[in-house]
Design a protein around this motif. Structure first.
Motif, short mmCIF file in Angstrom:
data_model
loop_
_atom_site.label_atom_id
_atom_site.label_comp_id
_atom_site.label_asym_id
_atom_site.label_seq_id
_atom_site.Cartn_x
_atom_site.Cartn_y
_atom_site.Cartn_z
N UNK A 1 9.14 3.82 5.63
CA UNK A 1 9.20 5.24 5.34
C UNK A 1 10.21 5.50 4.22
N UNK A 2 9.78 6.22 3.20
CA UNK A 2 10.66 6.61 2.09
C UNK A 2 10.61 8.12 1.96
N UNK B 1 0.86 -1.18 0.00
CA UNK B 1 0.00 0.00 0.00
C UNK B 1 0.90 1.23 0.00
N UNK B 2 0.85 1.99 -1.08
CA UNK B 2 1.72 3.17 -1.22
C UNK B 2 0.91 4.42 -0.89
N UNK C 1 3.92 1.43 2.44
CA UNK C 1 5.07 2.22 2.03
C UNK C 1 4.64 3.68 2.02
N UNK C 2 5.10 4.43 3.01
CA UNK C 2 4.72 5.83 3.12
C UNK C 2 5.84 6.69 2.54
N UNK C 3 5.51 7.47 1.51
CA UNK C 3 6.50 8.30 0.84
C UNK C 3 6.29 9.75 1.27
N UNK D 1 5.16 8.54 -6.22
CA UNK D 1 4.65 7.21 -6.57
C UNK D 1 5.77 6.32 -7.11
N UNK D 2 6.60 6.88 -7.96
CA UNK D 2 7.70 6.11 -8.52
C UNK D 2 8.61 5.56 -7.41
N UNK D 3 8.93 6.39 -6.42
CA UNK D 3 9.76 5.95 -5.31
C UNK D 3 9.07 4.85 -4.51
N UNK D 4 7.77 5.00 -4.31
CA UNK D 4 7.02 3.98 -3.58
C UNK D 4 6.98 2.66 -4.32
N UNK D 5 6.81 2.72 -5.63
CA UNK D 5 6.79 1.51 -6.46
C UNK D 5 8.13 0.78 -6.36
N UNK D 6 9.22 1.52 -6.49
CA UNK D 6 10.55 0.92 -6.44
C UNK D 6 10.80 0.26 -5.09
N UNK D 7 10.36 0.90 -4.01
CA UNK D 7 10.60 0.38 -2.67
C UNK D 7 9.69 -0.79 -2.32
N UNK D 8 8.54 -0.87 -2.95
CA UNK D 8 7.55 -1.92 -2.63
C UNK D 8 8.14 -3.32 -2.79
#
Length: 333
Positions: free
Chosen positions: A67-68, A6-7, A37-39, A79-86
């Protein structure tokens, strides 16, 4: 297929996160791993500490809160950062003002598992506000706020080519392709207090170009919280101005998607019409501009010699990339 990430993309979200995290704490999903994943997108308030403290209150030790920090301002970057970290294949975009129904993750996981050809899934978003009473104009404009039903019937969308980002479920493997740095997004999404628009629709358009479907199910419900300032006329005007500015690019995406499925004779008709008007404009028989006709030709032939706009070139380049991706999948299969 594994679990769900969940981003949540945040910008000064400390006052909005309590209800959002509370809704996530009540999820009925069992036996499937999931995470949050909280950005933090450059917040200047206490967003991170608020999120950690609030999530710890629920003692959900089996669900990690990651946390990102993303310094580049804008929802698309976050969103891109959250996707990569997921860590999981399924990704749910949950805005900081989205309160998910208790069964949202469970239903979403089941639909995506049963429908491997679905690349985007959305549901019924219900508007809520502090006073409980919306302005008189609300019913007419609520869809522009990502509120309401997104289709008349459950199932694969036949004509509508987008879903709202609020509550959107997709697949990490697809989203990484839609955010491929070689094919930059053509629309700028929200950034801080700026109300640029169209990023959600561009993601969906690219999912369709990659050969996947969009799906609606009204069992997926969330409450979309509206602060009082968002219900003022000045905010509404700014919001819809952002929507309007994105329409030109989205129409080009629409055309490229439609052209992909056209018959030879339909394409031939477009080619002949375009050539006729380009010739007529050159002779000053017609007062129309040539650019749209050049764009039409490029969408069909993709010849570099055709002076298409940069927008159309970008979309067609992504389409060609998506075709190659589908060929790789077919070959590997």
């Amino acid at each position: 297929m594994t679990g769900i990430s969940v981003v949540i993309c945040c910008y000064n979200s400390s006052t909005r996160l309590k209800e959002t995290l509370e809704g996530l704490s009540r999820q009925s999903l069992k036996g499937i791993p999931w995470e949050i994943v909280l950005v933090d997108n450059g917040s200047t308030d206490d967003t991170i500490n608020t999120a950690i403290s609030e999530w710890n209150n629920y003692a959900k030790h089996d669900v990690k809160l990651i946390i990102v920090k993303e310094s580049r301002q804008g929802l698309s970057f976050a969103r891109e950062s959250g996707i990569i970290k997921a860590q999981h294949e399924l990704i749910l975009f949950c805005d900081d003002d989205n309160w998910l129904d208790d069964h949202y993750l469970e239903i979403a996981h089941q639909i995506m598992a049963d429908n491997p050809g679905v690349g985007g899934l959305g549901g019924h978003n219900i508007g809520v506000c502090d006073s409980g009473r919306f302005p008189e104009w609300w019913d007419e404009y609520q869809q522009g706020y990502a509120v309401g039903r997104q289709a008349e019937h459950n199932g694969i969308l036949k004509h509508r080519m987008y879903l709202w980002g609020a509550g959107l479920v997709s697949r990490k493997s697809l989203l990484l392709k839609t955010f491929d740095s070689r094919y930059p997004s053509l629309l700028k999404d929200r950034s801080g207090n700026e109300l640029s628009s169209g990023g959600d629709s561009e993601i969906c358009a690219r999912i369709l170009l990659l050969g996947y479907s969009l799906y609606y199910d009204d069992r997926l419900k969330l409450k979309h919280y509206m602060t009082n300032d968002r219900l003022q006329l000045k905010y509404r005007e700014r919001l819809f101005d952002g929507h309007t500015k994105s329409l030109g690019v989205l129409r080009e995406y629409h055309d490229v998607i439609v052209y992909n499925s056209m018959s030879f004779f339909t394409k031939l008709g477009i080619v002949l019409e375009s050539l006729f008007f380009i010739f007529a404009i050159s002779l000053k028989i017609s007062g129309r501009g040539k650019q749209q006709y050049y764009n039409n030709l490029y969408k069909i032939f993709n010849w570099n010699a055709i002076p298409a706009s940069a927008t159309v070139r970008g979309i067609v380049e992504f389409k060609d990339f998506s075709v190659n991706q589908k060929k790789k999948i077919a070959y590997n299969g």
